[in-house]
Design an enzyme around this catalytic site. Structure first.
Site, short mmCIF file in Angstrom:
data_model
loop_
_atom_site.label_atom_id
_atom_site.label_comp_id
_atom_site.label_asym_id
_atom_site.label_seq_id
_atom_site.Cartn_x
_atom_site.Cartn_y
_atom_site.Cartn_z
CD GLU A 97 35.43 43.00 55.40
OE1 GLU A 97 35.82 43.37 54.27
OE2 GLU A 97 35.32 41.80 55.70
N GLY B 86 27.82 26.97 19.12
CA GLY B 86 26.84 26.45 18.17
C GLY B 86 26.21 25.20 18.79
CB THR C 59 28.90 20.68 18.20
OG1 THR C 59 28.38 20.62 16.89
CG2 THR C 59 29.60 19.40 18.54
C1 AOF Z 1 36.42 40.03 52.96
N1 AOF Z 1 36.08 41.23 52.44
O1 AOF Z 1 35.78 42.60 50.72
C2 AOF Z 1 36.36 40.38 50.26
C3 AOF Z 1 36.63 39.10 50.80
O2 AOF Z 1 43.41 37.40 47.83
P1 AOF Z 1 42.68 38.19 48.85
O3 AOF Z 1 43.48 38.54 50.08
O4 AOF Z 1 42.00 39.43 48.27
O5 AOF Z 1 41.49 37.26 49.39
C4 AOF Z 1 40.45 36.88 48.53
C5 AOF Z 1 39.42 36.09 49.32
O6 AOF Z 1 38.91 36.90 50.39
C6 AOF Z 1 38.20 35.72 48.48
O7 AOF Z 1 38.36 34.46 47.86
C7 AOF Z 1 37.11 35.68 49.54
O8 AOF Z 1 37.16 34.46 50.27
C8 AOF Z 1 37.51 36.80 50.47
N2 AOF Z 1 36.91 38.05 49.99
N3 AOF Z 1 36.61 38.96 52.14
O9 AOF Z 1 36.56 39.89 54.17
C9 AOF Z 1 36.05 41.46 51.13
N4 AOF Z 1 36.38 40.58 48.90
ZN ZN Z 2 38.98 40.45 54.03
#
Ligand code: AOF
Ligand code: ZN
Length: 361
Positions: free
Chosen positions: A52, A294, A296
């Site tokens: 965003e 493999g 196992t």
């Molecule tokens: C969004 N837009 O493009 C993404 C989101 O460590 P941070 O701040 O980058 O946060 C990671 C978390 O943000 C990730 O686990 C997921 O919940 C969210 N990702 N959210 O609004 C994005 N990549």
């Molecule tokens: Zn975000």
């Protein structure tokens, strides 16, 4: 244009970065104002701005009064980056359309609530299934705190992984091997057992795709039997993590730990518990694990109930015989009604081989 049209574009954007965002999800965003696209964005890498934010920067003041299409619920938390929901509110957008809610407990529903509380119209579930499929690994990882596990095997038509014990020979075609290397590149780690390291001496690197992207090599070696002449020790082009049980020799652990690309992960029980291992790998942010074990290792993963999908390459060859090695060692199945049942998801012909993607029912 419909909501589905713009969301499909946002999903296409997310699809292009899917291989590089781990352990974050792949996310795409499209901003539309007066029927024109004024902003596009995709999350590129963990730690960098979210989708965003890229799209808002491109849109500039045109974001005011716009509709934003985003494939995942905008985040509401301060992580490595500030919350996207706040950025959307500050930019003055009128409407936000999302595909899937974010299962991350830090976000889950809170992002939507922030937007609604600010008077923004929110529409959800547009192309939901496509969005969930795109990020199936992230969804599994963030909910279970364990990697998404893919069990990959190359077998003959009669289900064998070798003609006899101790020899690792290529079963499938060159085309399938290229496909496997591409898949390796898309994973955070590749896992094999010590048996495979002893018999095949694999390098376990991705040598046919983007060779700058090397997954971590994980070796299950309960008693620390590994010899220093093995390629996973000699070749430092990727990290090697050796997983041992609690009784492994302290002296050997100290010796191996001196090699800079080698790390020993000692678990708490004498025998390796897959569940404990996966939780540890989750803590270390391994989101996508590719198991090339493999018989196992395959059996212990299947029995542990933690396999998310199987990828099986079947070569049109038959070896027969009772000495040939099956894909799984004993699974405790005594009759067909107790068999592990799978649902086929994809079937491809690769060179002369079949590639089958399946999940457990
Ligand atoms: C969004 N837009 O493009 C993404 C989101 O460590 P941070 O701040 O980058 O946060 C990671 C978390 O943000 C990730 O686990 C997921 O919940 C969210 N990702 N959210 O609004 C994005 N990549
Ligand atoms: Zn975000």
């Amino acid at each position: 244009m419909t909501d589905e049209f713009y969301m499909s574009l946002a999903l296409d954007l997310a699809g292009t970065t899917k291989q590089q965002t781990s352990p974050n999800p792949a996310v795409g965003a499209v901003i539309v104002s007066n029927g024109e696209i004024v902003g596009l964005g995709a999350h590129l890498k963990a730690g960098s701005p979210h989708a965003e934010i890229h799209a808002l920067r491109m849109a500039g003041s045109q974001a005011n009064g716009s509709t934003v299409y985003v494939t995942l619920e905008p985040c509401s938390h301060y992580g490595k980056t500030p919350p996207c929901a706040n950025a959307l509110i500050e930019a003055g957008v009128s409407r936000v359309v999302i595909a899937a809610q974010d299962p991350n407990p830090l976000v889950a529903g809170k992002g939507l609530q922030l937007l609604r509380d600010a008077g923004i119209e929110v529409t959800t579930d547009i192309l939901l299934e496509r969005a969930q499929a795109l990020n199936k690994e992230f969804f599994a990882y963030i909910q279970q705190r364990k990697p998404f596990v893919t069990l990959k095997q190359a077998i003959t038509l009669d289900g064998k992984i070798a003609a006899k014990r101790g020899i690792g020979e290529q079963i499938t075609s060159k085309e399938s091997q290229v496909d496997v290397h591409k898949d390796r590149e898309n994973h955070d780690a590749i896992l094999v057992g010590i048996g495979t390291v002893c018999s095949d001496n694999p390098r376990l690197t991705n040598r046919l795709g983007n060779t700058k992207k090397q997954p971590i090599r994980i070796i299950l070696d309960t008693h620390l039997r590994i010899k220093p002449d093995r390629l996973v020790i000699m070749d430092s082009s990727a990290p090697t993590w050796i997983v041992t049980g609690s009784k492994a020799s302290a002296e050997k652990i100290a010796q191996l730990s001196q090699i800079s690309h080698v790390e020993i992960l000692q678990l708490s029980n004498p025998l390796i518990d897959i569940e404990e291992l996966l939780l540890e790998l989750g803590k270390r942010q391994i989101m996508k694990l590719y198991v090339e074990g493999g018989q196992t290792v395959n059996a212990s993963f299947l029995k542990s109930g933690s396999v998310n999908q199987l990828i099986t390459y079947i070569a049109p060859k038959i070896v027969g015989g009772t000495n040939a090695i099956p894909m799984f060692s004993d699974l405790g199945v005594k009759q067909m009604e107790n068999a592990f049942e799978l649902k086929l998801q994809e079937i491809h012909k690769i060179g002369e081989d079949l590639k089958i993607v399946s999940v457990l029912k």
